[in-house]
Design an enzyme around this catalytic site. Sequence first.
Site, PDB file in Angstrom:
ATOM      1  NE  ARG A  50      30.820  16.841 -22.644  1.00 41.60           N
ATOM      2  CZ  ARG A  50      30.242  17.991 -22.309  1.00 41.60           C
ATOM      3  NH1 ARG A  50      30.269  18.399 -21.051  1.00 41.60           N
ATOM      4  NH2 ARG A  50      29.637  18.733 -23.215  1.00 41.60           N
ATOM      5  CE  LYS A 138      26.312  17.617 -24.242  1.00 38.48           C
ATOM      6  NZ  LYS A 138      25.108  18.063 -23.574  1.00 38.48           N
TER       7      LYS A 138
HETATM    8  N1  PMP Z   1      24.320  19.558 -17.671  1.00 42.20           N
HETATM    9  C1  PMP Z   1      23.569  18.974 -18.627  1.00 42.20           C
HETATM   10  C2  PMP Z   1      22.578  17.976 -18.233  1.00 42.20           C
HETATM   11  C3  PMP Z   1      23.764  19.325 -19.976  1.00 42.20           C
HETATM   12  O1  PMP Z   1      23.033  18.750 -20.930  1.00 42.20           O
HETATM   13  C4  PMP Z   1      24.728  20.307 -20.291  1.00 42.20           C
HETATM   14  C5  PMP Z   1      24.976  20.685 -21.730  1.00 42.20           C
HETATM   15  N2  PMP Z   1      23.871  21.309 -22.328  1.00 42.20           N
HETATM   16  C6  PMP Z   1      25.466  20.905 -19.257  1.00 42.20           C
HETATM   17  C7  PMP Z   1      25.248  20.489 -17.964  1.00 42.20           C
HETATM   18  C8  PMP Z   1      26.518  21.939 -19.555  1.00 42.20           C
HETATM   19  O2  PMP Z   1      27.634  21.334 -20.174  1.00 42.20           O
HETATM   20  P1  PMP Z   1      28.559  22.141 -21.202  1.00 42.20           P
HETATM   21  O3  PMP Z   1      29.097  23.309 -20.472  1.00 42.20           O
HETATM   22  O4  PMP Z   1      29.634  21.145 -21.578  1.00 42.20           O
HETATM   23  O5  PMP Z   1      27.714  22.506 -22.352  1.00 42.20           O
END
Ligand code: PMP
Length: 277
Positions: A50, A138
């Site tokens: 990612r 991200k």
């Molecule tokens: N949505 C947002 C906006 C995020 O910042 C995150 C990560 N903190 C997630 C969803 C969850 O993603 P992950 O499971 O990859 O941590």
Amino acid sequence: MKIWLDGKLVEQEEAKTSVFDHGTLYGDGIFEGIRFYNKRVFRLEDHMDRLYNCAHYLLLDIPYTQEELSNAVCETVAASGLNDGYIRLVGTRGAGEPGGIIADKISLYDPDVYENGLALITSSVRRNRPDTVCPQVKSLNYLNNILAKMEAVRQGAAEALMLNDLGNVAECTGDNIFIVKDGTVFTPPVTDGCLDGITRRVVLEICRELQIPAQEKTMNRFTITCADECFLTGTAAECVPVTKLDGYQLGSGKIGPVTARILARFQELAQTTGTSC
Ligand code: PMP
């Protein structure tokens, strides 16, 4: 605490970046939040994929191979001396400072919410449209999410539900959202404005493994208020049950049976799988 900065481990006091850094000036950068359990990094490859995809989208050059950076993550975890913790990997367009890795402890929500559920509010701040900074990236641009989170806290809630520009459910400020209705698990598709969460993927895998029907579906606030069960997923949050939205009780108002099964399996996977450091 040791921080990995630009290719080497340094003391926390030395881990500084320039005021000219584009991350500070413009939010021009990317990050990953990764957990490690029992000195094993959970879903390291997914997080790295990612990160590199987001860098590609932002035309950001990472001066390390994916393997070199994965090794750097492991090195930082080993240097932390911790068994369990949270890794923050940050990369910016820099002013000579391409990136750093921090491994530390984390606890996002009060332990009580994992037993009794968390309350959400719907934020008045919308998730980014995909033709602005795409929510699948991200990036260091988290101001919408920060404003939404502060709105929740002002109203005594732990998290905020964020809608997209059409008024459909996108996700929460730092977590993906799931509901259970008549035995089926639903979550919005990433094209409705959510991050392609790694924990979200793990939960969809768990549903397949446990033969719980699961589907990506566009939802609005109505769908959530009528859900039998609701929970959030994220690396920092792990899996956390939700029992209220805007004062509406969701389902029985307690952690639901499908949520409980998924949570238990998630904990098992987190504790027993991952890249050893
Ligand atoms: N949505 C947002 C906006 C995020 O910042 C995150 C990560 N903190 C997630 C969803 C969850 O993603 P992950 O499971 O990859 O941590």
